[in-house]
Structure formats: structure tokens, C-alpha cells
Design an enzyme around this catalytic site. Structure first.
Site, PDB file in Angstrom:
ATOM      1  N   THR A  46       0.908  -1.153   0.000  1.00 20.96           N
ATOM      2  CA  THR A  46       0.000   0.000   0.000  1.00 20.96           C
ATOM      3  C   THR A  46       0.941   1.195   0.000  1.00 20.96           C
ATOM      4  O   THR A  46       2.020   1.140   0.615  1.00 20.96           O
ATOM      5  CB  THR A  46      -0.927   0.039   1.235  1.00 20.96           C
ATOM      6  OG1 THR A  46      -0.122   0.050   2.409  1.00 20.96           O
ATOM      7  CG2 THR A  46      -1.855  -1.174   1.280  1.00 20.96           C
ATOM      8  N   HIS A  47       0.580   2.236  -0.679  1.00 17.48           N
ATOM      9  CA  HIS A  47       1.467   3.414  -0.868  1.00 17.48           C
ATOM     10  C   HIS A  47       2.799   3.004  -1.505  1.00 17.48           C
ATOM     11  O   HIS A  47       3.806   3.683  -1.320  1.00 17.48           O
ATOM     12  CB  HIS A  47       1.754   4.137   0.457  1.00 17.48           C
ATOM     13  CG  HIS A  47       0.542   4.374   1.292  1.00 17.48           C
ATOM     14  ND1 HIS A  47      -0.185   5.530   1.245  1.00 17.48           N
ATOM     15  CD2 HIS A  47      -0.091   3.567   2.189  1.00 17.48           C
ATOM     16  CE1 HIS A  47      -1.217   5.447   2.086  1.00 17.48           C
ATOM     17  NE2 HIS A  47      -1.176   4.255   2.668  1.00 17.48           N
ATOM     18  N   SER A  80      18.857  -1.002 -25.552  1.00 13.06           N
ATOM     19  CA  SER A  80      19.221   0.397 -25.725  1.00 13.06           C
ATOM     20  C   SER A  80      20.334   0.467 -26.752  1.00 13.06           C
ATOM     21  O   SER A  80      21.182  -0.417 -26.827  1.00 13.06           O
ATOM     22  CB  SER A  80      19.699   0.965 -24.390  1.00 13.06           C
ATOM     23  OG  SER A  80      20.530   2.076 -24.616  1.00 13.06           O
ATOM     24  N   LYS A  85      20.889  -2.834 -20.936  1.00 16.49           N
ATOM     25  CA  LYS A  85      19.471  -2.528 -20.738  1.00 16.49           C
ATOM     26  C   LYS A  85      18.497  -3.424 -21.487  1.00 16.49           C
ATOM     27  O   LYS A  85      18.761  -3.877 -22.585  1.00 16.49           O
ATOM     28  CB  LYS A  85      19.199  -1.070 -21.122  1.00 16.49           C
ATOM     29  CG  LYS A  85      19.789  -0.133 -20.108  1.00 16.49           C
ATOM     30  CD  LYS A  85      19.246   1.250 -20.221  1.00 16.49           C
ATOM     31  CE  LYS A  85      17.861   1.331 -19.633  1.00 16.49           C
ATOM     32  NZ  LYS A  85      17.381   2.711 -19.672  1.00 16.49           N
ATOM     33  N   ASN A 102      14.459  -2.797 -21.984  1.00 16.86           N
ATOM     34  CA  ASN A 102      13.417  -1.826 -21.646  1.00 16.86           C
ATOM     35  C   ASN A 102      12.012  -2.372 -21.859  1.00 16.86           C
ATOM     36  O   ASN A 102      11.758  -3.058 -22.845  1.00 16.86           O
ATOM     37  CB  ASN A 102      13.595  -0.553 -22.488  1.00 16.86           C
ATOM     38  CG  ASN A 102      14.903   0.144 -22.170  1.00 16.86           C
ATOM     39  OD1 ASN A 102      15.356   0.134 -21.035  1.00 16.86           O
ATOM     40  ND2 ASN A 102      15.509   0.729 -23.192  1.00 16.86           N
ATOM     41  N   GLU A 131       5.265   0.398 -21.423  1.00 11.73           N
ATOM     42  CA  GLU A 131       5.238   1.868 -21.415  1.00 11.73           C
ATOM     43  C   GLU A 131       4.259   2.409 -22.448  1.00 11.73           C
ATOM     44  O   GLU A 131       3.542   3.382 -22.210  1.00 11.73           O
ATOM     45  CB  GLU A 131       6.637   2.420 -21.690  1.00 11.73           C
ATOM     46  CG  GLU A 131       7.618   2.115 -20.569  1.00 11.73           C
ATOM     47  CD  GLU A 131       9.048   2.413 -20.997  1.00 11.73           C
ATOM     48  OE1 GLU A 131       9.589   3.411 -20.511  1.00 11.73           O
ATOM     49  OE2 GLU A 131       9.614   1.672 -21.811  1.00 11.73           O
ATOM     50  N   TYR A 162     -29.964  15.964 -35.087  1.00 12.50           N
ATOM     51  CA  TYR A 162     -28.634  15.813 -35.665  1.00 12.50           C
ATOM     52  C   TYR A 162     -27.964  17.162 -35.922  1.00 12.50           C
ATOM     53  O   TYR A 162     -28.603  18.123 -36.343  1.00 12.50           O
ATOM     54  CB  TYR A 162     -28.733  15.041 -36.987  1.00 12.50           C
ATOM     55  CG  TYR A 162     -27.397  14.884 -37.696  1.00 12.50           C
ATOM     56  CD1 TYR A 162     -26.546  13.821 -37.385  1.00 12.50           C
ATOM     57  CD2 TYR A 162     -26.961  15.821 -38.641  1.00 12.50           C
ATOM     58  CE1 TYR A 162     -25.320  13.690 -38.004  1.00 12.50           C
ATOM     59  CE2 TYR A 162     -25.733  15.691 -39.264  1.00 12.50           C
ATOM     60  CZ  TYR A 162     -24.904  14.628 -38.937  1.00 12.50           C
ATOM     61  OH  TYR A 162     -23.688  14.512 -39.552  1.00 12.50           O
ATOM     62  N   GLN A 219     -20.407  14.220 -36.841  1.00 14.54           N
ATOM     63  CA  GLN A 219     -19.530  13.510 -37.779  1.00 14.54           C
ATOM     64  C   GLN A 219     -18.151  13.249 -37.158  1.00 14.54           C
ATOM     65  O   GLN A 219     -17.438  12.335 -37.554  1.00 14.54           O
ATOM     66  CB  GLN A 219     -19.382  14.336 -39.057  1.00 14.54           C
ATOM     67  CG  GLN A 219     -18.450  13.766 -40.078  1.00 14.54           C
ATOM     68  CD  GLN A 219     -18.667  14.410 -41.448  1.00 14.54           C
ATOM     69  OE1 GLN A 219     -19.661  14.160 -42.105  1.00 14.54           O
ATOM     70  NE2 GLN A 219     -17.743  15.264 -41.848  1.00 14.54           N
ATOM     71  N   LYS A 238     -16.597   9.619 -35.141  1.00 10.91           N
ATOM     72  CA  LYS A 238     -16.019   8.362 -35.620  1.00 10.91           C
ATOM     73  C   LYS A 238     -14.521   8.218 -35.376  1.00 10.91           C
ATOM     74  O   LYS A 238     -14.052   7.184 -34.913  1.00 10.91           O
ATOM     75  CB  LYS A 238     -16.333   8.177 -37.104  1.00 10.91           C
ATOM     76  CG  LYS A 238     -17.775   7.846 -37.325  1.00 10.91           C
ATOM     77  CD  LYS A 238     -18.182   8.045 -38.758  1.00 10.91           C
ATOM     78  CE  LYS A 238     -19.574   8.603 -38.866  1.00 10.91           C
ATOM     79  NZ  LYS A 238     -19.755   9.963 -38.336  1.00 10.91           N
TER      80      LYS A 238
HETATM   81  N1  ARG Z   1     -21.187  12.016 -42.854  1.00 12.62           N
HETATM   82  C1  ARG Z   1     -22.245  12.324 -41.960  1.00 12.62           C
HETATM   83  C2  ARG Z   1     -21.852  11.948 -40.522  1.00 12.62           C
HETATM   84  O1  ARG Z   1     -20.955  11.219 -40.372  1.00 12.62           O
HETATM   85  C3  ARG Z   1     -23.496  11.607 -42.347  1.00 12.62           C
HETATM   86  C4  ARG Z   1     -24.756  12.259 -41.924  1.00 12.62           C
HETATM   87  C5  ARG Z   1     -24.955  13.525 -42.655  1.00 12.62           C
HETATM   88  N2  ARG Z   1     -26.240  14.067 -42.450  1.00 12.62           N
HETATM   89  C6  ARG Z   1     -26.521  15.301 -42.831  1.00 12.62           C
HETATM   90  N3  ARG Z   1     -27.706  15.716 -42.619  1.00 12.62           N
HETATM   91  N4  ARG Z   1     -25.626  16.094 -43.359  1.00 12.62           N
HETATM   92  O2  ARG Z   1     -22.449  12.386 -39.579  1.00 12.62           O
END
Ligand code: ARG
Length: 466
Positions: free
Chosen positions: A164-165, A286, A292, A294, A299, A326, A331, A334
Site C-alpha cells: 500500500t502506498h 538500448s 538494458k 526496456n 510503457e 442531428y 460527424q 467516428k
Molecule cells: N457524414 C455524416 C456523418 O458522419 C453523415 C450524416 C450527414 N447528415 C446530414 N444531414 N448532413 O455524420
């Protein structure tokens, strides 16, 4: 900046009310094809399910549906064989595929987008992608847990200092320490399963935000796409990215666990600790210091956690001020998810390999387990149990014993009986039985405790659920 504004280049999907094409910078900031092409398979699956439903409900003809499905399958193989030409002018994966479909099958392609919008289309594609990624994560966590269970079994009796610690606290077993990670990754896997359960609703058919006047059957598409049921509010459906946020939070918590493990491996593999030796496969040398080795992989796992947690904060921040439904801001969801997913997969795989490969230096762990007065609590407990002292007094007496050992430069078990009796006359020869690390560890049989017998029970429990 090149001026691309001319009437002929207005967008073929929504160009009806636009006289000219976008400025080059507009095209660059607007396009997502560079990253959302990853969603091609989900987009095609979604479109096939949608077209099939439209035909089933008499909204499009069977002939058009057949052409659409055939065209989409051709596009799928074109993309998978690297023959498909993605165009930034067509913005995103949805419009790239639809434009190609029009070239392949002609006017029937224009019927596919009936009763649908890119808003519900992207919500669908992305959900399907995240769902698959979560399923993959579940499998990978199961493999990681299996690696820990094997090491725990092998080292159920290997003593090491518990900290601990990061100060020596009480002796534990390496098996017990491994099982702590099994609990952590087991919770991560449960969170993954919950996340799958939460997102298991189909967005398609929410259309732009308000639903549609066409007599669609959202239950049919939900079923065809493997969702439990359709979502229940079309406005929420196109504005919701909770599933992505849940993926990122699950990933972040898991990454934090991986990072703590990585940190322990970094510490354990130092010559000063020397608890483990990393395999050549997961370490580097190294270029200047020949001695060494590593722990680079550990890491980097520690570092990737920063990146994964960053993605969570990024998407939370992207979403926080958006009015329903929306907005194009979404967009940007993603890349955060794709990057986190890729790095989480790498981190889990690296840790699974490292855990399986590393050599546990049992002698070094044992030597460290016995030093630093790690059995002081056992002495105090003995005084409570055998001499009837209140725990606070026993703690005090033990403190004296530790101070004396420190002064003499020895361990507790190396003090003489005379020394101990001078501290408390009730102490007998028998006390030496509990001052060894093995006795200390074996005595901790409380549920979830470090005794090898208890650790084996927990291993059996996890084996039956893994
Ligand atoms: N490429 C857009 C996105 O990833 C798709 C949806 C676009 N919709 C719109 N009303 N412009 O969100």
C-alpha cells in the site's frame, strides 16, 4: 486556394437547390470519407435490409429491390478487392456508395433512399460497427483473463510483498495479485456486455428526425440487422451518440486497468525490484547501454491510455452543447471511436502476450516478501489471539518490536525470544510460527484473502465463468 465554384459541380445528391459546388476548403472540412469508409460493410448491410423491407411493404418494386441488392453486393466486392474509387467530392461513405450504385444500376438506385435519411443511416452504420467492436473486445478480454488465470494457478503459492502506498504492507501471493486483475478485467467485460445490451436497438427508419409517412416496418429491419428491437423515439435516435460514449467510457476504464498493470510491470522489471523478467518478444534494448532491457510495450500501453481517455473527453465535449436532433458536429464521433478501438485492441493484445511470456522470479519475490517487516501485523494478531491483548495494545507492542529490529538491523523473525519477551512477557516460542511469510499468507483464509487455498477457490470460480 482553388476556386471550384461552378454550376456543373454542384453535389449530385442534394444539388437541386445549389447553383454551385463547394469551395475547396468547404469540401475539405465537410468530407468524412477519409475515415468513414471503414463503415462500408455496415452501410451496405443496412441498405440491403432497408431495400428488402421497402419491397416487402410494397414501397418499391421487387425488380428495383433486386437490382439494388445486386448492385450493393457488387460494390461490396469492389471495395474489398480495392477496386472501388472513393471520392471526396461525394463527402462520405453513404454518398460514395449510392453514387456508384447509380452508375451500376441506373434510376433504380434513386429509390433506395426512400423513407430514409443519412441521419438514421449513419446512426445505424456506426451502431453496427460499435456493436461488432464491443463483441471483439469481449473476446479479447476473455483471452486476457485466461492468461491471468493460468499465471495465478501456477503461482498460487508464490509469495511476494503486498503494497500500500508502494510501501511493503503484508505478504501476499503472486497468484492473488494476478486474481486482482482478473476481477478488474472481469468487470470491464461485464461493462462491455452491458454496453452491447444498451445499444441493441435499430435506428433505421427514424429518417431525418421525425419518422416517415411511408408505411415502413422498423421491426422488420431491426430483426434483419440483428437488433433486439427498433429505437422508440426518432428525434433521440438521430441525435444520440450514447453508444459511442459508452464504448469510449468502457474502453477508458479498461485502459486505466491496463495502464496500472503496465506501471507494475515497469516497476517489477527494474533491476531494483527484479520480480519479473520480460521476454525478448516484449522488450527492447538500448542503442547505447548494452545492459538494458526496456519494457517498451508496457510503457506504450501506459501511454495509449492517455489517448483513449482523450477520445472519451473529446466526444463528450463534442456532444455537450448540441441541440436536438442531428448536427454535423456529430460527424467527428467516428475518428475518436476508431482510434480508441484500434489502440485498445493493441493494448489488450500486448498485455496478454506479456503476461503469458514473462518469467516470474520466485526467489526475488520471496526475498522481498520477507523484508520490510511485512509480518508485523501477524505479530500483532498473534498477541490478540494468543495473549488476549486488545488490538491497539498489540499494535503498540509490535511497533516496539519493529523499532528494535530496525535498531539491530534484522528482520522480526530474527529477534530473539528474550528480545520479544522484554517487549511483552506473554510472548512464547510459538510466535515464530506466524512470523514467516508462508505462515502469514496461509493464515489469511478469509473470503477473498491471500491464502493459497482461498486463491484456488477464486480461480475455480472464474474458470467456470470464463
Ligand atoms: N457524414 C455524416 C456523418 O458522419 C453523415 C450524416 C450527414 N447528415 C446530414 N444531414 N448532413 O455524420
Amino acid at each position: 486556394m482553388a476556386d471550384t465554384k461552378d454550376a456543373t459541380s454542384s453535389n449530385q445528391m442534394w444539388g437541386g437547390r445549389f447553383a454551385s459546388g463547394p469551395d475547396a476548403i468547404m469540401e475539405e472540412i465537410n468530407a468524412s470519407i477519409g475515415f468513414d469508409k471503414k463503415l462500408y460493410a455496415q452501410d451496405i448491410r443496412g441498405s440491403i435490409a432497408h431495400a428488402t423491407m421497402l419491397a416487402e411493404k410494397g414501397i418499391i418494386s421487387r425488380e428495383d429491390k433486386d437490382k439494388i441488392v445486386e448492385g450493393l453486393n457488387t460494390i461490396l466486392s469492389e471495395i474489398e478487392s480495392g477496386k472501388f474509387e472513393f471520392s471526396r467530392k461525394l463527402e462520405d461513405i453513404h454518398m460514395n456508395i449510392e453514387a456508384r450504385l447509380a452508375t451500376l444500376i441506373g434510376p433504380a438506385a434513386g429509390r433506395l433512399h426512400t423513407a430514409r435519411s443519412r441521419n438514421d443511416q449513419v446512426a445505424l452504420d456506426f451502431r453496427l460497427w460499435v456493436k461488432e467492436e464491443l463483441a471483439k473486445t469481449e473476446v479479447m478480454l476473455t483471452a486476457l483473463i485466461a492468461a491471468f488465470l493460468d499465471r495465478a494457478e501456477e503461482h498460487a503459492e508464490t509469495v511476494m510483498p503486498g503494497f500500500t502506498h508502494l510501501q511493503t504492507a503484508q505478504p501476499v501471493t503472486f497468484g492473488h495479485h494476478c486474481m486482482a486483475y482478473v476481477e478488474m478485467f472481469g468487470r470491464d467485460r461485464a461493462r462491455v456486455r452491458h454496453a452491447i445490451d444498451h445499444l441493441d436497438e435499430s435506428p433505421i427508419g427514424a429518417a431525418a428526425l421525425a419518422g416517415t409517412g411511408f408505411p415502413i416496418d422498423r421491426h422488420m429491419t431491426a430483426k434483419a440487422l440483428g437488433f433486439r428491437e427498433p429505437t422508440r423515439n426518432s428525434i433521440d435516435t438521430v441525435s444520440d451518440r450514447d453508444f459511442a460514449l459508452e464504448f469510449l467510457s468502457v474502453a477508458s476504464i479498461c485502459a486505466v486497468h491496463l495502464s496500472r498493470l503496465a506501471e507494475e510491470i515497469v516497476i517489477w522489471s527494474t533491476p531494483q525490484f527484479g520480480f519479473v523478467r520480460l521476454s525478448d518478444a516484449f522488450s527492447t534494448g538500448s542503442s547505447i547501454m548494452p545492459q538494458k532491457k526496456n519494457p517498451d510495450a508496457a510503457e506504450l500501453v501506459r501511454a495509449k491510455t492517455g489517448r483513449i481517455n482523450g477520445s472519451l473527453v473529446a466526444l463528450l465535449t463534442i456532444m455537450k452543447g448540441l441541440p436536438l436532433a442531428y448536427s454535423k458536429d456529430m460527424q467527428e464521433d467516428k475518428e475518436q471511436v476508431f482510434d480508441a478501438a484500434e489502440n485498445l485492441e493493441l493494448a489488450i493484445a500486448a498485455m496478454t502476450g506479456m503476461m503469458r511470456d514473462m518469467t516470474i522470479r520466485v526467489d526475488r519475490m520471496r526475498a522481498a516478501a520477507g523484508s520490510g517487516y511485512s509480518t508485523a501485523t501477524d505479530l500483532a494478531d498473534w498477541l490478540v489471539r494468543e495473549a488476549g491483548l486488545p488490538f491497539r495494545d498489540a499494535h503498540h507492542a509490535t511497533g516496539h518490536a519493529v523499532a528494535l529490529a530496525e535498531k539491530k538491523g534484522c528482520e522480526l523473525a530474527e529477534l530473539s525470544l528474550d528480545d520479544l519477551q522484554a517487549i511483552n512477557p506473554a510472548i512464547t516460542e510459538k510466535v515464530f510460527d506466524v512470523l514467516t511469510v508462508d505462515a502469514s499468507v496461509a493464515s489469511r483464509q478469509s473470503f477473498g484473502g491471500t491464502a493459497p487455498s482461498e486463491v484456488r477457490k477464486q480461480i475455480a470460480y472464474w474458470r467456470s465463468r470464463n
